[in-house]
Design a protein around this motif. Structure first.
Motif, mmCIF file in Angstrom:
data_model
loop_
_atom_site.group_PDB
_atom_site.id
_atom_site.type_symbol
_atom_site.label_atom_id
_atom_site.label_comp_id
_atom_site.label_asym_id
_atom_site.label_seq_id
_atom_site.Cartn_x
_atom_site.Cartn_y
_atom_site.Cartn_z
ATOM 1 N N SER A 1 -3.221 -2.197 3.170
ATOM 2 C CA SER A 1 -3.356 -0.756 3.339
ATOM 3 C C SER A 1 -4.175 -0.176 2.195
ATOM 4 O O SER A 1 -5.343 -0.494 2.051
ATOM 5 N N SER A 2 -3.592 0.670 1.339
ATOM 6 C CA SER A 2 -4.341 1.261 0.229
ATOM 7 C C SER A 2 -4.395 0.364 -1.002
ATOM 8 O O SER A 2 -5.139 0.653 -1.950
ATOM 9 N N HIS B 1 -6.586 -1.185 6.996
ATOM 10 C CA HIS B 1 -6.545 -0.443 8.258
ATOM 11 C C HIS B 1 -6.964 0.997 8.007
ATOM 12 O O HIS B 1 -7.306 1.384 6.886
ATOM 13 N N GLY C 1 0.815 -1.208 0.000
ATOM 14 C CA GLY C 1 0.000 0.000 0.000
ATOM 15 C C GLY C 1 0.846 1.253 0.000
ATOM 16 O O GLY C 1 2.013 1.235 -0.399
ATOM 17 N N PRO D 1 -3.908 2.341 12.622
ATOM 18 C CA PRO D 1 -2.972 2.392 11.501
ATOM 19 C C PRO D 1 -1.690 1.592 11.700
ATOM 20 O O PRO D 1 -0.965 1.346 10.739
ATOM 21 N N LEU E 1 -3.098 -4.345 11.015
ATOM 22 C CA LEU E 1 -3.820 -4.693 9.797
ATOM 23 C C LEU E 1 -4.899 -5.706 10.128
ATOM 24 O O LEU E 1 -4.668 -6.621 10.931
#
Length: 269
Positions: A167-168, A190, A137, A238, A241
């Motif tokens: 993540s992203s 997250h 991410g 953050p 996960l």
């Protein structure tokens, strides 16, 4: 506590809502985000932020590739199954054309990744049929732009066995016209967090997080993703996960069918 009970009740309601209009979905997501922020003491938040690992998308090697797991029990796709080296995952994302029209996207999503991805897609014309993701991410804005381009070009997305999409990265995965994850693929989500070394005030941090939450929620809805996915992301700190189980990937429509790419496409590790 009454606040916690109300939060649990709201979560249950959100997880059971059906596919309705976009404004309604965005409203529910923003309410959930607001509740999450309101139950946090800002003083404790600022102290905690000083201790969190900071990822600067301008310096991908600062990416915490594998935060500790936060899930109900150990999932089938445990992080130990990731076969790509941490060194490769922490490098700025690269794009390598594989046989059969597969574009392997591996590494951290740094600032400018979306622009490089667009140039790669334009250079390859219509040859790219599938984007195979292997990324921890990174920058949310670039992930959103990549996801939108994937949908515009009607490209398939996948995560193969031994690959990571965290993540992203799941935002990019969501852009596929069809989406798949092989057994052994590792997918985690997250909360959105400040991705730079700039220290923001609590008010600015809340404003940025809410705006980003709205942008991501709107996009995921347009891609056909169920709201439960983003709810899990919003409630996971953050520095942790939430690793999705295979049945959750299907439940949230993050995957839409069987994988069309095999682990052979990941041979250059």
């Amino acid at each position: 506590m009454k606040i916690e009970a109300a939060g649990d009740q709201l979560k249950r309601k959100l997880l059971t809502i059906d596919d309705s209009t976009l404004p309604r979905l965005v409203l529910h997501a923003l309410i959930a985000a607001a509740v999450a922020f309101l139950v946090i003491d800002f003083r404790n938040l600022m102290i905690a932020n000083a201790e969190l690992p900071v990822f600067d998308p301008a310096a991908p090697d600062s990416m915490p590739v594998l935060p500790p797991v936060l899930t109900d029990g150990e999932p089938d796709n445990a992080p130990s199954e990731i076969t790509t080296s941490v060194e490769l995952l922490k490098q700025p994302i690269t794009f390598e054309l594989q046989p059969g029209g597969v574009l392997l996207a591996r590494g951290a999503i740094d600032y400018g990744a979306a622009g490089r991805f667009q140039k790669e897609i334009e250079a390859r014309g219509e040859y790219v049929k599938t984007v195979s993701l292997d990324s921890p991410g990174g920058a949310v804005g670039d992930a959103l732009a990549m996801s939108k381009l994937i949908r515009e070009k009607k490209i398939v997305t996948t995560v193969v066995k031994g690959a990571l999409c965290a993540s992203s990265c799941p935002i990019v995965l969501a852009g596929g016209v069809t989406r798949s994850a092989e057994d052994g693929a590792v997918i985690g989500v997250h909360q959105v967090f400040n991705g730079s070394k700039e220290k923001l005030s609590p008010e600015r941090a809340m404003s940025d997080a809410q705006r980003t939450t709205a942008d991501v929620t709107r996009h995921l809805d347009e891609m056909g993703i169920k709201p439960g996915l983003w709810i899990h992301a919003m409630e996971t700190p953050p520095d942790r996960l939430y690793y999705l189980k295979p049945e959750e990937m299907k439940e949230f429509a993050l995957v839409t069918g069987p994988a069309k790419v095999t682990a052979a496409a990941m041979k250059t590790k």
